[in-house]
Structure formats: C-alpha cells, structure tokens
Design a protein around this motif. Structure first.
Motif, PDB file in Angstrom:
ATOM      1  N   ASP A  66       0.834  -1.205   0.000  1.00 34.75           N
ATOM      2  CA  ASP A  66       0.000   0.000   0.000  1.00 34.75           C
ATOM      3  C   ASP A  66       0.867   1.253   0.000  1.00 34.75           C
ATOM      4  O   ASP A  66       1.910   1.313   0.654  1.00 34.75           O
ATOM      5  N   ASP A  67       0.399   2.277  -0.716  1.00 34.22           N
ATOM      6  CA  ASP A  67       1.139   3.540  -0.779  1.00 34.22           C
ATOM      7  C   ASP A  67       1.381   4.117   0.611  1.00 34.22           C
ATOM      8  O   ASP A  67       2.457   4.631   0.898  1.00 34.22           O
ATOM      9  N   GLY A  68       0.375   4.048   1.488  1.00 30.43           N
ATOM     10  CA  GLY A  68       0.504   4.604   2.832  1.00 30.43           C
ATOM     11  C   GLY A  68       1.597   3.929   3.640  1.00 30.43           C
ATOM     12  O   GLY A  68       2.249   4.573   4.479  1.00 30.43           O
ATOM     13  N   ILE A  69       1.811   2.648   3.392  1.00 37.28           N
ATOM     14  CA  ILE A  69       2.871   1.921   4.101  1.00 37.28           C
ATOM     15  C   ILE A  69       4.243   2.413   3.629  1.00 37.28           C
ATOM     16  O   ILE A  69       5.156   2.610   4.434  1.00 37.28           O
ATOM     17  N   TYR A  70       4.386   2.652   2.324  1.00 36.56           N
ATOM     18  CA  TYR A  70       5.647   3.175   1.801  1.00 36.56           C
ATOM     19  C   TYR A  70       5.933   4.565   2.373  1.00 36.56           C
ATOM     20  O   TYR A  70       7.079   4.893   2.684  1.00 36.56           O
ATOM     21  N   VAL A  71       4.884   5.376   2.535  1.00 39.85           N
ATOM     22  CA  VAL A  71       5.046   6.709   3.122  1.00 39.85           C
ATOM     23  C   VAL A  71       5.534   6.567   4.565  1.00 39.85           C
ATOM     24  O   VAL A  71       6.470   7.252   4.993  1.00 39.85           O
ATOM     25  N   ARG A  72       4.915   5.660   5.336  1.00 38.11           N
ATOM     26  CA  ARG A  72       5.324   5.435   6.730  1.00 38.11           C
ATOM     27  C   ARG A  72       6.778   4.961   6.785  1.00 38.11           C
ATOM     28  O   ARG A  72       7.559   5.426   7.615  1.00 38.11           O
ATOM     29  N   ASP A  73       7.143   4.026   5.900  1.00 32.24           N
ATOM     30  CA  ASP A  73       8.541   3.568   5.842  1.00 32.24           C
ATOM     31  C   ASP A  73       9.485   4.758   5.658  1.00 32.24           C
ATOM     32  O   ASP A  73      10.470   4.902   6.383  1.00 32.24           O
ATOM     33  N   SER A  74       9.166   5.603   4.691  1.00 35.33           N
ATOM     34  CA  SER A  74      10.013   6.742   4.353  1.00 35.33           C
ATOM     35  C   SER A  74      10.122   7.726   5.508  1.00 35.33           C
ATOM     36  O   SER A  74      11.222   8.224   5.816  1.00 35.33           O
ATOM     37  N   GLU A  75       9.014   8.002   6.176  1.00 38.48           N
ATOM     38  CA  GLU A  75       9.030   8.941   7.305  1.00 38.48           C
ATOM     39  C   GLU A  75       9.908   8.423   8.445  1.00 38.48           C
ATOM     40  O   GLU A  75      10.662   9.180   9.049  1.00 38.48           O
ATOM     41  N   ILE A  76       9.809   7.149   8.722  1.00 39.59           N
ATOM     42  CA  ILE A  76      10.602   6.569   9.812  1.00 39.59           C
ATOM     43  C   ILE A  76      12.077   6.541   9.446  1.00 39.59           C
ATOM     44  O   ILE A  76      12.936   6.886  10.267  1.00 39.59           O
ATOM     45  N   LEU A  77      12.392   6.154   8.214  1.00 41.17           N
ATOM     46  CA  LEU A  77      13.800   6.149   7.797  1.00 41.17           C
ATOM     47  C   LEU A  77      14.383   7.561   7.862  1.00 41.17           C
ATOM     48  O   LEU A  77      15.511   7.754   8.336  1.00 41.17           O
ATOM     49  N   HIS A  78      13.615   8.544   7.413  1.00 38.70           N
ATOM     50  CA  HIS A  78      14.082   9.928   7.461  1.00 38.70           C
ATOM     51  C   HIS A  78      14.347  10.355   8.906  1.00 38.70           C
ATOM     52  O   HIS A  78      15.380  10.952   9.221  1.00 38.70           O
ATOM     53  N   LYS A  79      13.435  10.038   9.791  1.00 37.65           N
ATOM     54  CA  LYS A  79      13.559  10.391  11.212  1.00 37.65           C
ATOM     55  C   LYS A  79      14.826   9.779  11.809  1.00 37.65           C
ATOM     56  O   LYS A  79      15.486  10.389  12.655  1.00 37.65           O
ATOM     57  N   LEU A  80      15.172   8.567  11.366  1.00 40.76           N
ATOM     58  CA  LEU A  80      16.340   7.861  11.901  1.00 40.76           C
ATOM     59  C   LEU A  80      17.630   8.142  11.124  1.00 40.76           C
ATOM     60  O   LEU A  80      18.696   7.634  11.484  1.00 40.76           O
ATOM     61  N   GLY A  81      17.523   8.935  10.057  1.00 35.55           N
ATOM     62  CA  GLY A  81      18.705   9.226   9.252  1.00 35.55           C
ATOM     63  C   GLY A  81      19.201   8.022   8.478  1.00 35.55           C
ATOM     64  O   GLY A  81      20.403   7.861   8.261  1.00 35.55           O
ATOM     65  N   LEU A  82      18.259   7.170   8.049  1.00 34.15           N
ATOM     66  CA  LEU A  82      18.600   5.954   7.300  1.00 34.15           C
ATOM     67  C   LEU A  82      18.052   6.041   5.883  1.00 34.15           C
ATOM     68  O   LEU A  82      17.136   6.821   5.608  1.00 34.15           O
ATOM     69  N   LYS A  83      18.599   5.203   5.010  1.00 31.80           N
ATOM     70  CA  LYS A  83      18.075   5.118   3.646  1.00 31.80           C
ATOM     71  C   LYS A  83      18.045   3.649   3.211  1.00 31.80           C
ATOM     72  O   LYS A  83      18.723   2.800   3.805  1.00 31.80           O
ATOM     73  N   VAL A  84      17.256   3.398   2.193  1.00 25.48           N
ATOM     74  CA  VAL A  84      17.147   2.050   1.648  1.00 25.48           C
ATOM     75  C   VAL A  84      18.539   1.559   1.257  1.00 25.48           C
ATOM     76  O   VAL A  84      19.340   2.313   0.705  1.00 25.48           O
ATOM     77  N   SER A  85      18.821   0.319   1.572  1.00 22.67           N
ATOM     78  CA  SER A  85      20.060  -0.421   1.321  1.00 22.67           C
ATOM     79  C   SER A  85      21.096  -0.235   2.434  1.00 22.67           C
ATOM     80  O   SER A  85      22.114  -0.931   2.430  1.00 22.67           O
ATOM     81  N   ASP A  86      20.861   0.660   3.395  1.00 18.43           N
ATOM     82  CA  ASP A  86      21.788   0.777   4.524  1.00 18.43           C
ATOM     83  C   ASP A  86      21.868  -0.562   5.255  1.00 18.43           C
ATOM     84  O   ASP A  86      20.877  -1.275   5.398  1.00 18.43           O
ATOM     85  N   VAL A  87      23.069  -0.880   5.730  1.00 22.97           N
ATOM     86  CA  VAL A  87      23.312  -2.071   6.546  1.00 22.97           C
ATOM     87  C   VAL A  87      23.967  -1.581   7.834  1.00 22.97           C
ATOM     88  O   VAL A  87      24.966  -0.862   7.794  1.00 22.97           O
ATOM     89  N   LEU A  88      23.390  -1.962   8.970  1.00 20.55           N
ATOM     90  CA  LEU A  88      23.911  -1.526  10.256  1.00 20.55           C
ATOM     91  C   LEU A  88      23.454  -2.485  11.343  1.00 20.55           C
ATOM     92  O   LEU A  88      22.469  -3.197  11.172  1.00 20.55           O
ATOM     93  N   PRO A  89      24.161  -2.508  12.473  1.00 20.23           N
ATOM     94  CA  PRO A  89      23.733  -3.384  13.558  1.00 20.23           C
ATOM     95  C   PRO A  89      22.495  -2.808  14.252  1.00 20.23           C
ATOM     96  O   PRO A  89      22.315  -1.587  14.322  1.00 20.23           O
ATOM     97  N   TRP A  90      21.654  -3.687  14.778  1.00 14.01           N
ATOM     98  CA  TRP A  90      20.447  -3.271  15.485  1.00 14.01           C
ATOM     99  C   TRP A  90      20.811  -2.304  16.621  1.00 14.01           C
ATOM    100  O   TRP A  90      20.077  -1.359  16.892  1.00 14.01           O
ATOM    101  N   ARG A  91      21.925  -2.505  17.256  1.00 12.32           N
ATOM    102  CA  ARG A  91      22.371  -1.624  18.346  1.00 12.32           C
ATOM    103  C   ARG A  91      22.420  -0.166  17.867  1.00 12.32           C
ATOM    104  O   ARG A  91      22.065   0.752  18.602  1.00 12.32           O
ATOM    105  N   GLU A  92      22.860   0.053  16.631  1.00 14.10           N
ATOM    106  CA  GLU A  92      22.923   1.403  16.075  1.00 14.10           C
ATOM    107  C   GLU A  92      21.519   1.949  15.803  1.00 14.10           C
ATOM    108  O   GLU A  92      21.267   3.142  15.974  1.00 14.10           O
ATOM    109  N   VAL A  93      20.602   1.099  15.402  1.00  9.27           N
ATOM    110  CA  VAL A  93      19.209   1.529  15.217  1.00  9.27           C
ATOM    111  C   VAL A  93      18.663   2.018  16.557  1.00  9.27           C
ATOM    112  O   VAL A  93      18.038   3.082  16.636  1.00  9.27           O
ATOM    113  N   GLU A  94      18.900   1.256  17.607  1.00 12.38           N
ATOM    114  CA  GLU A  94      18.437   1.665  18.936  1.00 12.38           C
ATOM    115  C   GLU A  94      19.063   2.994  19.346  1.00 12.38           C
ATOM    116  O   GLU A  94      18.393   3.851  19.922  1.00 12.38           O
ATOM    117  N   ARG A  95      20.346   3.209  19.043  1.00 14.43           N
ATOM    118  CA  ARG A  95      20.998   4.479  19.373  1.00 14.43           C
ATOM    119  C   ARG A  95      20.318   5.636  18.643  1.00 14.43           C
ATOM    120  O   ARG A  95      20.049   6.686  19.229  1.00 14.43           O
TER     121      ARG A  95
END
Length: 150
Positions: A66-95
């Motif tokens: 759904d388009d709305g789900i893609y929008v939510r994905d994008s908003e959360i990634l932006h908030k966390l300073g992440l982008k599609v294809s990033d690879v990082l440990p979960w510990r860094e996501v929590e930080r």
C-alpha cells in the motif's frame, strides 16, 4: 542479516507476541528475539516487503504494498537518518531511536496503523529511549499466562 523495511523498525519496538497469524507471529517473535538477544545483528533496510512481510497470511488484505505503508517507511527512515540499502547493527538503530525519536512520534508517524491503539509501540520507544532495549516477549507471555484469572 535481517532485512527490514522502515516501519517494521517501530513495529518491533512495540511487539508483544500478537500478529496476523500463528506463522506470522512465530516469524516476528524469532526476529524480535534475535535482535533483543544479539543487538549486534546486522539489518539491511529494504524498500517494500521484507522478512516480516514474507509471512503475511494469505486470505487477508495484503497491505505490504500500500502507498501509505511506503510513506510510513520513508518517514521513519528519514527520522532515523537511514536510507534504503543501509546495513547496520540493530544496536545502532536503537541508538538512533534514543537520539531522534520520542514516544509521542508514534501518534503522528503511525497515525493510521491499526495496532497503534494498543499503546505498545509508544511503550517500546520509551524502553529504547531509557536504554532498556526490546522487551522479552516470551517472558511477558509466560508471566501474563501465570497471572491470568482461573
């Protein structure tokens, strides 16, 4: 490595052992436990369906595209300073959550999510912000079963 889309990062924070089907719940519990027990586990940010979507049950409305789900994905990634294809440990996501997210963000970013009304995701953000990490879902289920009225 666990492949996750943006909004599933927040879903994992609030996960309490409930899901769309037994298979979906078992898969989410396995991923949640892996990240909780081994926060150095690497995740890869996906655009679209990920390891959780893979177990979405047939016969239910498939909202993973759904388009709305893609929008939510994008908003959360932006908030966390992440982008599609990033690879990082979960510990860094929590930080990043500790630095960039407050519990009240759930009400805005996840406004249309049917799971939001439970309040679990806001509690999950609080747990991360307070450096407690992900909750032990199996322990909670066991405790609530032992405390249930007979």
């Amino acid at each position: 490595m666990i492949k996750l889309r943006g909004h599933h990062i927040f879903c994992l924070l609030g996960y309490r052992g409930m899901g769309y089907s037994e298979e979906y719940t078992a898969n989410m519990t396995n991923i949640h436990d892996e990240l909780r027990e081994r926060p150095d586990t690497f995740i890869q940010i996906m655009k679209g369906p990920d390891y959780l979507c893979a177990k979405f049950p047939e016969g239910q409305p498939y909202h993973c595209e759904d388009d709305g789900i893609y929008v939510r994905d994008s908003e959360i990634l932006h908030k966390l300073g992440l982008k599609v294809s990033d690879v990082l440990p979960w510990r860094e996501v929590e930080r990043r959550i500790r630095v960039h997210v407050v519990p009240e963000d759930i009400a805005v970013v996840c406004e249309t999510c049917s799971w939001r009304s439970y309040g679990f995701c806001q509690e999950g953000v609080t747990g991360i912000v307070d450096s407690r990490g992900l909750r032990d879902v199996l322990l909670e289920k066991h405790t609530s079963q032992n405390n249930s009225p007979s």
